[in-house]
Design a protein around this motif. Structure first.
Motif, PDB file in Angstrom:
ATOM      1  N   HIS A  12       0.841  -1.204   0.000  1.00 35.81           N
ATOM      2  CA  HIS A  12       0.000   0.000   0.000  1.00 35.81           C
ATOM      3  C   HIS A  12       0.879   1.259   0.000  1.00 35.81           C
ATOM      4  N   ASN A 123      -9.614   3.523  -2.772  1.00 33.93           N
ATOM      5  CA  ASN A 123      -8.681   2.691  -3.512  1.00 33.93           C
ATOM      6  C   ASN A 123      -8.936   2.755  -5.027  1.00 33.93           C
ATOM      7  N   SER A 141     -12.449  -0.158  -0.960  1.00 37.04           N
ATOM      8  CA  SER A 141     -11.490  -0.990  -1.703  1.00 37.04           C
ATOM      9  C   SER A 141     -11.645  -0.834  -3.221  1.00 37.04           C
TER      10      SER A 141
END
Ligand SMILES: CC(C)(COP(=O)(O)OP(=O)(O)OC[C@H]1O[C@@H](n2cnc3c(N)ncnc32)[C@H](O)[C@@H]1OP(=O)(O)O)[C@@H](O)C(=O)NCCC(=O)NCCS
Length: 200
Positions: A12, A123, A141
């Motif tokens: 990440h 994301n 996400s």
């Protein structure tokens, strides 16, 4: 140009490093308690998380760790200037607000008057539609879709590819498993999966 240090040095953190560089800011490196050496391109670990104190007068920081609990803990432990990372390919409406320390990844869309809290992750290719309200430490996400006027509480994780119907609330401390469809408000913390989403 801003000088930026990323706390965390995993996958990440690498994605955030790419955003910092592509935004034209200067990445100094990473802080991590368990890693050393090169992390991404020529950028490496500068020290431990505690070393943030040492660098705080010369850089802005962003927490590149997927765990909401870790982001919360670190953001409360250190009084730092927080960097907000928005990938140049993300589409952010003029009326949208993104809290400090948050990350908006490639291809994400944040639509009119949506408000994103502090230290959130929006994301890759996630879509946050008009008038949504996301509290702090939320993670949406890859490929998830929040339709208009959705509310999401602190620390909640919306899994990959989830759809949340318009005008729905998801409370704090919820995990919605990948692929779910949330069609009714979620009012108790827990893990929810499936179409329609039900508590696991
Ligand atoms: C929902 C989730 C949190 C559950 O994780 P877990 O607690 O470790 O659960 P398990 O993997 O042990 O699975 C428990 C049961 O739930 C089912 N299940 C797990 N995830 C599911 C999902 N997303 N949708 C439907 N069913 C799911 C499993 O098949 C299993 O069923 P079984 O008992 O009949 O075999 C996880 O699977 C998930 O979807 N996480 C989100 C991942 C994601 O989006 N990551 C993006 C990172 S950027």
């Amino acid at each position: 140009m801003r000088d930026v240090i990323i706390i965390g040095a995993g996958g990440h953190a690498k994605v955030i490093a790419d955003i910092v560089i592509k935004s034209g800011d200067r990445l100094l490196g990473f802080l991590d308690d368990g890693k050393s050496g090169t992390v991404f391109e020529q950028y490496s670990v500068l020290g431990t998380v505690e070393d943030a104190e040492k660098y705080k007068s010369e850089a802005e920081f962003i927490i590149g760790i997927g765990s909401a609990a870790a982001r919360k803990n670190i953001s409360e432990r250190f009084a730092l200037k927080w960097y907000t990372a928005v990938h140049p390919s993300a589409t952010v409406s003029l009326g949208a607000e993104i809290g400090c320390g948050s990350t908006v990844m490639a291809g994400a869309v944040i639509n009119a008057d949506a408000k994103i809290g502090r230290h959130c992750i929006i994301n890759t290719r996630a879509s946050i539609d008009h008038d949504c309200r996301l509290s702090d430490f939320v993670h949406v996400s890859p490929g998830a879709t929040l339709c208009g006027t959705v509310t999401v509480g602190d620390n909640t994780h919306i899994g990959a590819g989830v759809t949340v119907k318009n005008n729905i609330s998801v409370c704090a401390d919820v995990t919605v498993g990948c692929g779910a469809a949330v069609v009714k408000s979620i009012t108790s913390p827990g893990t929810y999966v499936g179409i329609p989403a039900r508590e696991l």
